[in-house]
Design an enzyme around this catalytic site. Sequence first.
Site, mmCIF file in Angstrom:
data_model
loop_
_atom_site.group_PDB
_atom_site.id
_atom_site.type_symbol
_atom_site.label_atom_id
_atom_site.label_comp_id
_atom_site.label_asym_id
_atom_site.label_seq_id
_atom_site.Cartn_x
_atom_site.Cartn_y
_atom_site.Cartn_z
ATOM 1 N N CYS A 391 17.527 -18.744 -3.096
ATOM 2 C CA CYS A 391 16.623 -17.741 -3.669
ATOM 3 C C CYS A 391 16.398 -16.603 -2.669
ATOM 4 O O CYS A 391 15.883 -16.824 -1.571
ATOM 5 C CB CYS A 391 15.290 -18.386 -4.041
ATOM 6 S SG CYS A 391 14.029 -17.203 -4.540
ATOM 7 N N CYS A 394 12.812 -16.157 -1.514
ATOM 8 C CA CYS A 394 12.474 -17.092 -0.432
ATOM 9 C C CYS A 394 13.055 -16.601 0.888
ATOM 10 O O CYS A 394 12.389 -16.641 1.936
ATOM 11 C CB CYS A 394 12.997 -18.487 -0.756
ATOM 12 S SG CYS A 394 12.337 -19.205 -2.286
#
Length: 471
Positions: A391, A394
Amino acid sequence: MALFTSSSSIAGSLSNYSHSSQKLKAHSISSFRLFDRSLEHTITSASTRRKCSVNPVFAELKRSDSIVPFAATMVAPEVVEKVEAEDYQKLARQLEKASPLEIMDKALEMFGNDIGIAFSGAEDVALIEYARLTGRPFRVFSLDTGRLNLETYQFFDAVEKHYDIHIEYMFPDAVEVQGLVRTKGLFSFYEDGHQECCRVRKFRPLRRALKGLRAWITGQRKDQSPGTRAEIPVVQVDPTFEGLEGGVGSLIKWNPVANVNGGDIWNFLRAMNVPVNALHLQGYVSIGCEPCTRPVLPGQHEREGRWWWEDAKAKECGLHKGNIRQQEEGLHLNGTNGNVNGAVDNTNGDAAADIFHSEAIVSLSRAGIENLAKLDNRREPWLVVLYAPWCRFCQAMEESFVELAEKLNGSGVKVGKFRADGEHKSYAQKELQMGSFPTILFFPTHSSQPIKYPSEKRDADSLMAFVNALK
């Protein structure tokens, strides 16, 4: 009805074409402005240096539902090169290291008037600038969903005037929009996802547009979206849409800036002094419809400003849904033994793929996070991030979270991470309040119920304020 140029019509027109003074002539069914000025910028090869002053040629279309009207169009009086579909993977490898200008030039050379630049009203104005620099005729189309920001419409107008073109606008079907709004209201996408609205306002209009083309050019970049654009080639057979001839493989998709990062795009735009959307100055990076777009904050990835209420992994509206593929989410997960206070797995199944590396951050296993969530009285409070290494949101907050963990080291607050994708995603959604990646939870000492960090601000100072308010 929009009209396009076929190879036969070009050949027929060429018979009356005089290189000394005579121009191509044809009957026009709509008004348009011609791009008739000397090209100020040149590319490396002298043979590609030319003047963009070619009149459009009109011919009867095979289909009636293609791009209308014939607008931002400059038609090259040249025979279009034929390339078989199976050659595009080889061509993509050959162009992998090529510059965006080289890729754009190749695309326009191969497809002439049968290719269109998809312009969204954001930083992909760079595509139009690259097309201009090639000296070749080009055309531009855009999707007007009816829900764009005022600044985007003003930007469209500025681009048309700057390049002396008309953009070919595609609109959603009025009956479909009426049915959606009357049945589900104006903001149903906040409740059941953006896909249905995008299908009516964007996907279907784009499909109609592309049926009149043999190829199209997009502003997709590998660094734009987590999980969906990381592997896009510079040229490919379109996996989703059909082109003029119909059937699988009838449309070619070009992504000239696939290997360019966002920072370099903006350096190029500034250097060339081209118009930009005023929303960029307000913190917007990726720009779409007004209800579904917002500015990004420090530490956020650019795509997080789009459909922010949904899972970050699949943020595609349908225009590029062929990018979405199943992720290998279940690999390299941490160990499964232990409990809090002694049963925490600090090993890393795949250090190269993982993120949030710090001695101050404890890597929690599934058993560890389950035990942490069950405890009513903890020895110390915990701050835990639920994440997926792939991600990009993230990844974007990794530095600030590591900084926070090191500041909290020795303070009595434990900092942990739990990889919540793959087989653990369902558990995290049902039991840990996870809506999308990343989700940050604070586990206080006096309660088994974790407190979810509600803000989109993920810088270290904002996270520290959250911890200090609860510890």
